[in-house]
Design a protein around this motif. Structure first.
Motif, PDB file in Angstrom:
ATOM      1  N   TRP A  76       0.851  -1.193   0.000  1.00 31.84           N
ATOM      2  CA  TRP A  76       0.000   0.000   0.000  1.00 31.84           C
ATOM      3  C   TRP A  76       0.886   1.241   0.000  1.00 31.84           C
ATOM      4  CZ3 TRP A  76      -3.238   1.492   4.955  1.00 31.84           C
ATOM      5  CH2 TRP A  76      -3.901   2.711   4.729  1.00 31.84           C
ATOM      6  N   SER A  78       0.936   5.614  -0.762  1.00 29.06           N
ATOM      7  CA  SER A  78       0.069   6.798  -0.807  1.00 29.06           C
ATOM      8  C   SER A  78       0.860   8.047  -1.177  1.00 29.06           C
ATOM      9  CB  SER A  78      -0.598   7.031   0.555  1.00 29.06           C
ATOM     10  OG  SER A  78      -1.568   6.061   0.822  1.00 29.06           O
ATOM     11  N   ASN A 117      -4.137   6.656  -3.365  1.00 30.01           N
ATOM     12  CA  ASN A 117      -3.772   5.362  -2.804  1.00 30.01           C
ATOM     13  C   ASN A 117      -3.503   4.365  -3.922  1.00 30.01           C
ATOM     14  OD1 ASN A 117      -3.866   5.809   0.030  1.00 30.01           O
ATOM     15  ND2 ASN A 117      -6.099   5.837  -0.065  1.00 30.01           N
ATOM     16  N   LEU A 119      -2.696   0.340  -4.320  1.00 25.90           N
ATOM     17  CA  LEU A 119      -2.657  -0.964  -3.669  1.00 25.90           C
ATOM     18  C   LEU A 119      -2.239  -2.004  -4.704  1.00 25.90           C
ATOM     19  CD1 LEU A 119      -3.191  -2.304  -0.911  1.00 25.90           C
ATOM     20  CD2 LEU A 119      -5.516  -2.792  -1.708  1.00 25.90           C
ATOM     21  N   SER A 123      -2.889  -7.638  -2.782  1.00 22.06           N
ATOM     22  CA  SER A 123      -2.486  -6.975  -1.541  1.00 22.06           C
ATOM     23  C   SER A 123      -3.719  -6.507  -0.773  1.00 22.06           C
ATOM     24  CB  SER A 123      -1.568  -5.783  -1.837  1.00 22.06           C
ATOM     25  OG  SER A 123      -0.356  -6.211  -2.406  1.00 22.06           O
ATOM     26  N   MET A 125      -5.337  -3.638   2.269  1.00 21.30           N
ATOM     27  CA  MET A 125      -5.299  -2.452   3.110  1.00 21.30           C
ATOM     28  C   MET A 125      -6.090  -2.797   4.370  1.00 21.30           C
ATOM     29  SD  MET A 125      -6.809   1.381   2.332  1.00 21.30           S
ATOM     30  CE  MET A 125      -5.891   1.554   0.804  1.00 21.30           C
ATOM     31  N   THR A 188      -2.746  -2.832 -10.347  1.00 20.07           N
ATOM     32  CA  THR A 188      -2.705  -1.968  -9.167  1.00 20.07           C
ATOM     33  C   THR A 188      -4.030  -1.240  -8.989  1.00 20.07           C
ATOM     34  OG1 THR A 188      -0.316  -1.653  -9.338  1.00 20.07           O
ATOM     35  CG2 THR A 188      -1.544  -0.009  -8.077  1.00 20.07           C
TER      36      THR A 188
END
Length: 202
Positions: A76, A78, A117, A119, A123, A125, A188
């Motif tokens: 993750w 950002s 964001n 990710l 994956s 969060m 992604t």
């Protein structure tokens, strides 16, 4: 063996998040209640242009120190693009590269923060709330979160809802409703995460 372990860990956590999400209370709102929602599609367009370049020098990796070497790295990342709360720092190089977005953000009523964001595929969060000063489900805070999906990869978890990301379909919810995300795709997951004053909702 390492590949099996990698996928096994992510599948386990994926299923765990699904179970957790079932017991949570719904805290969604609707974008039409936001008095300046008509400006958000163009904001998305600006962000799409911005992220065509290499973003890796701009972002921060969430949970990197806590998970390093465990096989449970979150994947993750950002970027804080805009912030009026004073709680987050916008890097100078981000301010320069994202200047057009920042100037447009100033014209959007009640908008206090823009976070991008990213990710990674397969994956997670983790489920969380945004404020340390309020309890979960305490909706007395001054802001709503708005998620603007940039693509259709992955899912958002908001309260008891697991929502497939769809470009052009916003998600609005109180900051203290437990939320997270999962990316069960090979692309992604990219979302624009807005912090907007509740005063600008009808």
């Amino acid at each position: 063996v390492s590949i099996i372990k990698f996928y096994g860990v992510h599948i386990y956590n994926y299923l765990k998040l699904l179970v957790i999400s079932i017991i949570m209370t719904n805290g969604l709102n609707i974008i039409e209640n936001y008095n300046d929602h008509a400006k958000l599609p163009y904001l998305t367009t600006l962000v799409e242009e911005f992220i065509k370049g290499d973003m890796s020098s701009f972002w921060i990796t969430i949970g990197e120190e806590e998970t390093a070497g465990t096989g449970l790295e979150l994947g993750w990342n950002s970027i804080i693009l805009y912030d009026t709360t004073g709680k987050n720092t916008v890097l100078d190089k981000v301010s320069i590269a994202g200047s057009e977005i920042i100037e447009y953000a100033k014209k959007i009523d009640g908008l206090d923060r823009i976070t991008l964001n990213f990710l990674k595929p397969l994956s997670l969060m983790p489920i969380h709330v945004d404020g340390n000063d309020l309890d979960e489900y305490d909706t007395s805070g001054p802001h709503y979160n708005i998620i603007l999906p940039v693509n259709t990869a992955g899912r958002s978890i908001i309260g008891d809802k697991v929502i497939l990301n769809e470009k052009g379909k916003s998600i609005v919810f109180d900051c203290q409703i437990p939320h997270g995300a999962m990316n069960d795709s090979l692309e992604t997951r990219i979302t624009i995460f807005l912090l907007v004053s509740k005063e600008n909702f009808s």
